[in-house]
Structure formats: structure tokens, C-alpha cells
Design an enzyme around this catalytic site. Sequence first.
Site, PDB file in Angstrom:
ATOM      1  N   ASP A  18      -2.134  12.377   8.620  1.00  0.00           N
ATOM      2  CA  ASP A  18      -0.922  12.805   7.919  1.00  0.00           C
ATOM      3  C   ASP A  18       0.041  13.560   8.816  1.00  0.00           C
ATOM      4  OD1 ASP A  18      -2.195  11.898   5.467  1.00  0.00           O
ATOM      5  OD2 ASP A  18      -3.439  13.680   5.713  1.00  0.00           O
ATOM      6  N   ASN A  48      -7.149   3.404   2.390  1.00  0.00           N
ATOM      7  CA  ASN A  48      -7.293   4.863   2.554  1.00  0.00           C
ATOM      8  C   ASN A  48      -6.062   5.483   3.204  1.00  0.00           C
ATOM      9  OD1 ASN A  48      -7.952   3.528   4.912  1.00  0.00           O
ATOM     10  ND2 ASN A  48      -9.566   4.929   5.520  1.00  0.00           N
ATOM     11  N   HIS A  51       1.449   6.208   3.287  1.00  0.00           N
ATOM     12  CA  HIS A  51       2.671   6.919   3.654  1.00  0.00           C
ATOM     13  C   HIS A  51       3.814   6.467   2.750  1.00  0.00           C
ATOM     14  CE1 HIS A  51       2.585   3.406   6.309  1.00  0.00           C
ATOM     15  NE2 HIS A  51       3.883   3.377   6.139  1.00  0.00           N
TER      16      HIS A  51
HETATM   17  P1  IMP Z   1     -12.498   7.231   3.797  1.00  0.00           P
HETATM   18  O1  IMP Z   1     -11.586   6.834   4.900  1.00  0.00           O
HETATM   19  O2  IMP Z   1     -12.015   6.914   2.441  1.00  0.00           O
HETATM   20  O3  IMP Z   1     -13.906   6.767   4.032  1.00  0.00           O
HETATM   21  O4  IMP Z   1     -12.556   8.833   3.804  1.00  0.00           O
HETATM   22  C1  IMP Z   1     -13.280   9.528   4.796  1.00  0.00           C
HETATM   23  C2  IMP Z   1     -12.610  10.798   5.188  1.00  0.00           C
HETATM   24  O5  IMP Z   1     -11.406  10.531   5.884  1.00  0.00           O
HETATM   25  C3  IMP Z   1     -12.223  11.701   4.030  1.00  0.00           C
HETATM   26  O6  IMP Z   1     -12.405  13.030   4.387  1.00  0.00           O
HETATM   27  C4  IMP Z   1     -10.746  11.408   3.834  1.00  0.00           C
HETATM   28  O7  IMP Z   1     -10.084  12.429   3.183  1.00  0.00           O
HETATM   29  C5  IMP Z   1     -10.312  11.207   5.265  1.00  0.00           C
HETATM   30  N1  IMP Z   1      -9.140  10.352   5.351  1.00  0.00           N
HETATM   31  C6  IMP Z   1      -9.099   9.015   5.256  1.00  0.00           C
HETATM   32  N2  IMP Z   1      -7.850   8.570   5.409  1.00  0.00           N
HETATM   33  C7  IMP Z   1      -7.084   9.656   5.615  1.00  0.00           C
HETATM   34  C8  IMP Z   1      -5.695   9.834   5.866  1.00  0.00           C
HETATM   35  O8  IMP Z   1      -4.898   8.875   5.931  1.00  0.00           O
HETATM   36  N3  IMP Z   1      -5.290  11.134   6.024  1.00  0.00           N
HETATM   37  C9  IMP Z   1      -6.144  12.193   5.982  1.00  0.00           C
HETATM   38  N4  IMP Z   1      -7.430  12.057   5.754  1.00  0.00           N
HETATM   39  C10 IMP Z   1      -7.908  10.806   5.568  1.00  0.00           C
END
Ligand code: IMP
Length: 451
Positions: A18, A48, A51
Site C-alpha cells: 500500500d 488480494n 488500488h
Molecule cells: P493473502 O495475500 O491474502 O494470503 O494475505 C497474506 C498477508 O498479506 C496478510 O497479512 C495480508 O493482509 C497481506 N496482504 C496481502 N495483500 C496485501 C496488500 O496489497 N497490501 C497489504 N497487505 C497485503
Amino acid sequence: MNKPRKNSIGFCGGAYGDEGKGRFVDEYVHKFAKKGKVVLYRDNGGSNAGHTVAFDDVKLALHQLPSGVFVKNVVCVLGKGMVLNPNDLLMEIEEVKKASGGKIIAEIKIDEMAALSLDTHRAFETALSNYQSGGKGSTGRGISPAYMDVILRHPLRMRDLKKWDKKKIKDHYKLYKNLIKGLGFDLAKMEAKRLDGTTTFVGSEKEFINELKTHASKLKKYIEDVSGFIKETWANTKDYAYVFEKSQAIGLDMRYGVYPDVTASDCTLGGVTYSTEGTIDSFQIEKRVAVIKATYMSSVGIRKIPTLVEGEFANRVREDANEYGATTKRPRGIAYLDLPAIKYYQKAGYTTHLGLTHMDIVYKDTPVMVCIGYEINGKPVDYRPDQEYLLKVKPVYKEFKTWDQKAMMEARKESEIPKNAQIFLKYVSDYVGLPILVIAMGPKREETIFL
Ligand code: IMP
């Protein structure tokens, strides 16, 4: 070997995600698209990522598609290294179509080798969250289980949808039904989150397959073997510029991030080499830019990074910079800029430049606190991505004099950057050992300065 490829640039998150890299991607895509064709390549992650894109009176959140999808002369490639959710993708395509007056402006190519991330994966992630800490902080988009299928050598790929390999899809459902049954749940009755915030039941095998078939028929036209296209266009430096947009950030890479808040994909630009099956050597990308927030950091999840702050400063930043997850809407943790961690991530990610956003998040009465080292029992130590270790370190801070927010926001060239901000920028660049390519001090396109 590794000779820089002209007209190529890649952006990745340099901390915990982010950081606002989308705005720089957008600038370069527009710049290149004025002169010729642009390939905008994504190689990791899936729904995941998130933006918000804003132009004219359009405002929408993109997840799997890059923002270049609104730009003429651009080919958006969703690469092999991604895990794509067909339903989410179709929803996004529809929204993009609506926003651009009925048809998509850029071209979309989905690598037939990209893996699928489905409701089965989302349900499995929910079932797992009762058993392991690793599942607790995910975005709930089924990302890790989809990558797990790749590692276990039974992924469903986009081409299975295109060819409609019903047997493979049936086997997938059976596998997840049994895995989830083993964890005490009934797959058909489990809920899976959709991109628009609604939830749906995974449903019976028949229902699951029927829905996927509908998605397959709509997505078919975008799915292809992109290998020839990548080979040809990467070699054609005259007619094609290349912009790489990573998802997530190096501090979320499972090899370099802090458990359990890591994601399952390669968050470094190195992932491009895998995703293009070696056609593009990521070291040839002319500029590999890590984007970080300048005056603070944000972090989603339960990890405790050493410079995390609570209280008034954190609340102020959270409100002023809208620090709430784009995908999950969770309030983000706020931390002081942690240079030992940033330096570590740049080494891990082989980046060549920094891009700094949020230069305007400064306060008249508050110095800019920056962590410039760690100590354990009074001895200097390095950053290591290990939660147990990081709980023991004591950050060492340096205070930088704040700068005038208004002057910063109005600056349009290097010489107009307030003096104190210039001192800060030089320190960050020297500490990390990378030049700063660009800074941003507001969300608008003109609020950037190239250094
Ligand atoms: P996942 O990618 O859904 O497996 O999430 C795994 C970890 O990565 C979690 O702590 C999410 O909050 C973090 N995460 C995944 N994508 C982002 C993003 O775009 N920004 C910030 N954190 C992310």
C-alpha cells in the site's frame, strides 16, 4: 548478460504494501503510451491486491487488473505467476467496461498458464484459519491455497478453463471437499467472499462446475499462450515499452517478510523471470523501483514491527492518509520509517531506485522520526525478518526537522522542495544506498517530482 533493456521500468512495494506505487505506474504507462505501445505486465498475486483508480468522475477499485487498462496503446498481461479468480475478474472487466463507455480501452491478455484461485480455495482458507496462525491475517481471497496447488503440482490453470477440462475441475472439487471434510467442514455449505463484499456458498459439485463453465465461456477470448508475444515484444525495444507492476511488497514476501503476515507469491521483481519462463531476465529491467512511504510506514495484520506507534500521531496519519485496507477496509497499523528494514528489503529485492510517496504527511509541531538502527542489549544489530527476533530489538531514532506541508505540496521541481525535506531525502537515499527517482506529495498526477 543483464544488459539493461531500453524503455523498461518495474515498480514494487518496498515495505509492507500500500505504498502507492500505482500512481507511478500510471505516470510511466501514460508517458510511454504517448510514444508507442506499452506492455504492462503483472506477475504475482491476485484479488488480494487493491488500488483505487480515479479520473474524471470515475472512481473504482481494481484488484487483478492494472490501472493501465484505461489507457490506449497498452497491452495488460496477467502473467503465469498470478493466481486469478474468474468471477472477480469478470466483475472487474464489467466495471472497467462501464467506466470506459462500454468497451475496454487497453488490450487484456491472460497467460493460459496462470493458476486459478477459486471459491474452494477461499473456503479452505477459512477452514484453516481455525488451525494455524498463518491463515488469520489473510485477505480471504484464497491466495495461499491457490499457490499451494502450484507447489503440490496440481494447479488448475487458465487453459483448463479455456479447454474446459471437466475431469480436472471435478477432481479439484473432490480434493477440496475431502481436505475440508478432514478439517470438520462441509465444502458445499461453506461461504466464499466475493470482490464486491458479498458472500456466496461454494455449492455442490454440480453447482460449482456450472458456474465455472459460465465464467470460462466469458473469459475464453482473453486467455492465450502469451510466450511468443512476450518474446517478440521484449526484443522490440523500439516499438514496445515495458512497465512491470508488482502486487504487494517485498516485506510481504514469504521469504523476506515477517510471519504470519506474508503472502504466498514472489513479491520481488525477480518473479518476472519465473512468470515469463525466463524470457525476461528481471535484472535487465532498466529501473527497478521500490516504492515506500516517505515519512511513515503502514502495516496490515498482526505482525509487530519494531517502529509501530499508537496514539495521536498514528491516529492523525491514519485519518490524513486514509490508512484503511483497499481490499479488506481494515485500519492499518502506523509505524515510523524503519530504514534498517527498508535497506534489507532493497537488498533482497535487487532494486535500483526508490520512489517516495506521502511527502506531504508532516506536521508543524512534530519532527519526522526515522529509525536508523537497532540494538539488542545496547549492541547494534541488523534487521532480520523474524518476529521473535524483532520483539527483542530496540529501535534507534533520529529526528528530522519537519517541513512546510503547503510548500511541499506546491513544489513542482527539485529546487522548490523545502530545505528540510531535501536533507531528509538525501539521508534516506544515502542510508539505503539507492538514488531516489521520484517523489509524490499528493494523489494528483502533477503532484510528483522526478529527481
Ligand atoms: P493473502 O495475500 O491474502 O494470503 O494475505 C497474506 C498477508 O498479506 C496478510 O497479512 C495480508 O493482509 C497481506 N496482504 C496481502 N495483500 C496485501 C496488500 O496489497 N497490501 C497489504 N497487505 C497485503
